[in-house]
Design an enzyme around this catalytic site. Structure first.
Site, PDB file in Angstrom:
ATOM      1  N   HIS A  47       0.824  -1.207   0.000  1.00 20.36           N
ATOM      2  CA  HIS A  47       0.000   0.000   0.000  1.00 20.36           C
ATOM      3  C   HIS A  47       0.862   1.262   0.000  1.00 20.36           C
ATOM      4  O   HIS A  47       0.565   2.226  -0.719  1.00 20.36           O
ATOM      5  CB  HIS A  47      -0.925  -0.020   1.214  1.00 20.36           C
ATOM      6  CG  HIS A  47      -1.751   1.216   1.371  1.00 20.36           C
ATOM      7  ND1 HIS A  47      -1.503   2.149   2.351  1.00 20.36           N
ATOM      8  CD2 HIS A  47      -2.805   1.677   0.659  1.00 20.36           C
ATOM      9  CE1 HIS A  47      -2.372   3.128   2.245  1.00 20.36           C
ATOM     10  NE2 HIS A  47      -3.178   2.874   1.235  1.00 20.36           N
ATOM     11  N   GLU A  50       2.175   1.928  -3.446  1.00 18.26           N
ATOM     12  CA  GLU A  50       1.159   2.571  -4.288  1.00 18.26           C
ATOM     13  C   GLU A  50       1.190   4.091  -4.101  1.00 18.26           C
ATOM     14  O   GLU A  50       1.112   4.854  -5.070  1.00 18.26           O
ATOM     15  CB  GLU A  50      -0.210   2.011  -3.923  1.00 18.26           C
ATOM     16  CG  GLU A  50      -1.388   2.764  -4.508  1.00 18.26           C
ATOM     17  CD  GLU A  50      -2.613   2.684  -3.618  1.00 18.26           C
ATOM     18  OE1 GLU A  50      -3.325   3.706  -3.508  1.00 18.26           O
ATOM     19  OE2 GLU A  50      -2.865   1.604  -3.042  1.00 18.26           O
ATOM     20  N   HIS A  51       1.312   4.534  -2.851  1.00 18.43           N
ATOM     21  CA  HIS A  51       1.389   5.973  -2.566  1.00 18.43           C
ATOM     22  C   HIS A  51       2.666   6.583  -3.131  1.00 18.43           C
ATOM     23  O   HIS A  51       2.647   7.664  -3.738  1.00 18.43           O
ATOM     24  CB  HIS A  51       1.347   6.210  -1.059  1.00 18.43           C
ATOM     25  CG  HIS A  51      -0.022   6.159  -0.465  1.00 18.43           C
ATOM     26  ND1 HIS A  51      -0.584   7.220   0.210  1.00 18.43           N
ATOM     27  CD2 HIS A  51      -0.960   5.174  -0.448  1.00 18.43           C
ATOM     28  CE1 HIS A  51      -1.799   6.888   0.622  1.00 18.43           C
ATOM     29  NE2 HIS A  51      -2.049   5.645   0.250  1.00 18.43           N
ATOM     30  N   GLU A 127      -4.247   7.794   7.881  1.00 17.54           N
ATOM     31  CA  GLU A 127      -5.228   6.916   7.242  1.00 17.54           C
ATOM     32  C   GLU A 127      -5.577   5.740   8.152  1.00 17.54           C
ATOM     33  O   GLU A 127      -6.741   5.340   8.270  1.00 17.54           O
ATOM     34  CB  GLU A 127      -4.677   6.425   5.908  1.00 17.54           C
ATOM     35  CG  GLU A 127      -5.678   5.714   5.033  1.00 17.54           C
ATOM     36  CD  GLU A 127      -5.108   5.321   3.680  1.00 17.54           C
ATOM     37  OE1 GLU A 127      -5.818   4.617   2.932  1.00 17.54           O
ATOM     38  OE2 GLU A 127      -3.969   5.709   3.355  1.00 17.54           O
TER      39      GLU A 127
END
Length: 430
Positions: A47, A50-51, A127
């Site tokens: 994840h 991806e950022h 997040e």
């Protein structure tokens, strides 16, 4: 014309589908590597990667990545799932070369600058905190954690504050080197596209990508089930009751999808009618079935206040029990119509169609024609659905609940009330 597929010399698969009357193109790179492929110390890295993909390359700054695509009215994004990661764009057809170049740049030349990394780690920590503060998000994390305890399949995609803060630029480079190879990647475009032109663009920019990944196959998942409850001072309790589902490749996969639609796929579904419309026990209730490469999970999600807590789960269990007794042909026909409409509508959206083609190539090694899918659905009968219901809801349940859960029956009582238990749902209610 249908889907056209080519394979480059390095093994990279390239697929396109021309959609009439569309003047834009949705394109992307799908990688068969996701959160499930992380090592223990890498929890959350897929994840984070991806950022970080949009935070600068050797040729483009983070601002240039954003501005170049938006200067032509396009958009670019990425997504991480349990088993895949995707990097995709939507542009007008004339700007496909720019989008391909940018996606190739991101995949091959990302810097993972330490300052950018530190900022993005902070963003993900926020997040994680926001997800924990959102009961209808956190209940799903706890659901998969309980269903697949101590396995990568059950872990939150976001990672933990401890793991996310520990990652370095070198670890990100090592992860992408290990996990990303042409043998595990699919490049797809749908819309106003010509196959041969697109293949040439991809060949020019990704034809030299390493042929093989060195990542190992994730450990085979074992569904275990169980009980998790978190008592919070909230207006509503979020509840999920689930069972072992079916993998993408097995015979009962499509049957499980249709069963979830009959039970809780819309306002006419059994659960919506019985739980909300007739009894008013909750605002939202629905069923879902998630398939993975080697297993699956079937669940029912509902939210209710304290006054409806004691009655909600027994009513749900009774509806599951009834599905094993009889399902009407009218219900099956309605589910067929819903599934067919969903396929057709998604096929009219370039982004949805590109994603669908990529998933099929990753899972089955070929695009699956819509007609073939409809034939599989047409082969389903009410007898198969009732038989599956009897088997599906006899597996060990997974129950997760977040909120004011004090009135929720003990797990052992719920276990006994299920079809495989010693009692029926009415025993719980009584």
């Amino acid at each position: 014309m249908g889907v056209e597929v080519s394979r480059l010399s390095n093994g990279l698969t390239v697929a396109t589908e021309t959609l009439p009357s569309i003047e834009s193109v949705a394109l992307g790179v799908w990688v068969k590597s996701g959160a499930r492929d992380e090592r223990d110390e890498e929890h959350g890295m897929a994840h984070l990667l991806e950022h970080m993909a949009f935070k600068g390359t050797r040729r483009r700054s983070a601002f240039q990545i954003a501005s170049e695509i938006e200067d032509v009215g396009g958009e670019i994004n990425a997504a991480t799932s349990v088993e895949t990661t995707s990097f995709y764009a939507r542009v007008l057809s004339a700007d496909v070369p720019l989008a391909v170049d940018m996606l190739a740049d991101i995949l091959q030349e990302s810097l993972f600058d330490p300052d950018e990394l530190s900022r993005e780690q902070h963003v993900i920590l926020q997040e994680i905190g926001a997800a924990h503060d959102t009961p209808d998000d956190i209940v799903f994390d706890r659901f998969t954690e309980t269903a697949f305890r101590h396995q990568t399949l059950g872990r939150s995609i976001l990672g933990t504050p401890e793991t996310v803060k520990s990652f370095t630029s070198k670890q990100l480079h090592d992860f992408i080197e290990r996990q990303y190879g042409a043998d595990r990647m699919i490049v797809v475009a749908a819309g106003d596209i010509r196959h041969d032109d697109f293949v040439r663009e991809v060949e020019a920019r990704l034809g030299g990508f390493r042929a093989k990944s060195t990542g190992t196959t994730p450990q085979y998942a074992q569904y275990v089930g169980g009980d998790f409850r978190e008592n919070r001072d909230l207006m509503d309790a979020q509840i999920i009751l689930g069972f072992e589902g079916r993998a993408y490749h097995v015979r009962d996969f499509y049957c499980s999808q249709v069963l979830s639609m009959i039970l809780g796929g819309g306002m006419s579904s059994r659960l919506f009618q019985e739980v909300r419309e007739k009894r008013g026990l909750c605002y939202s209730v629905y069923a879902f079935h998630w398939g993975f490469s080697d297993t699956g999970i079937f669940g029912v999600h509902a939210a209710t206040g304290q006054s409806g807590m004691a009655e909600l789960v027994p009513v749900i269990i009774r509806e599951l029990e009834r599905a094993g007794e009889s399902i009407g042909q009218v219900e099956l026909d309605r589910a067929h119509a819903q599934y067919r409409a969903g396929l057709i509508m998604s096929g009219e959206n370039p982004a949805s169609r590109a994603s669908q083609i990529a998933r099929q190539l990753l899972l089955f090694g070929r695009p699956v024609p819509k007609e073939e899918l409809m034939e599989r659905l047409a082969a389903l009968t009410v007898d198969r659905l009732t038989d599956l219901s009897g088997r599906l809801f006899s597996t060990k349940p997974t129950l997760t609940a977040v909120g004011p859960v004090g009135a929720l029956a003990p797990y052992e009582s719920i276990l006994e009330a299920l079809p495989n238990g010693t009692g029926m749902a009415r025993k719980l209610a009584g």
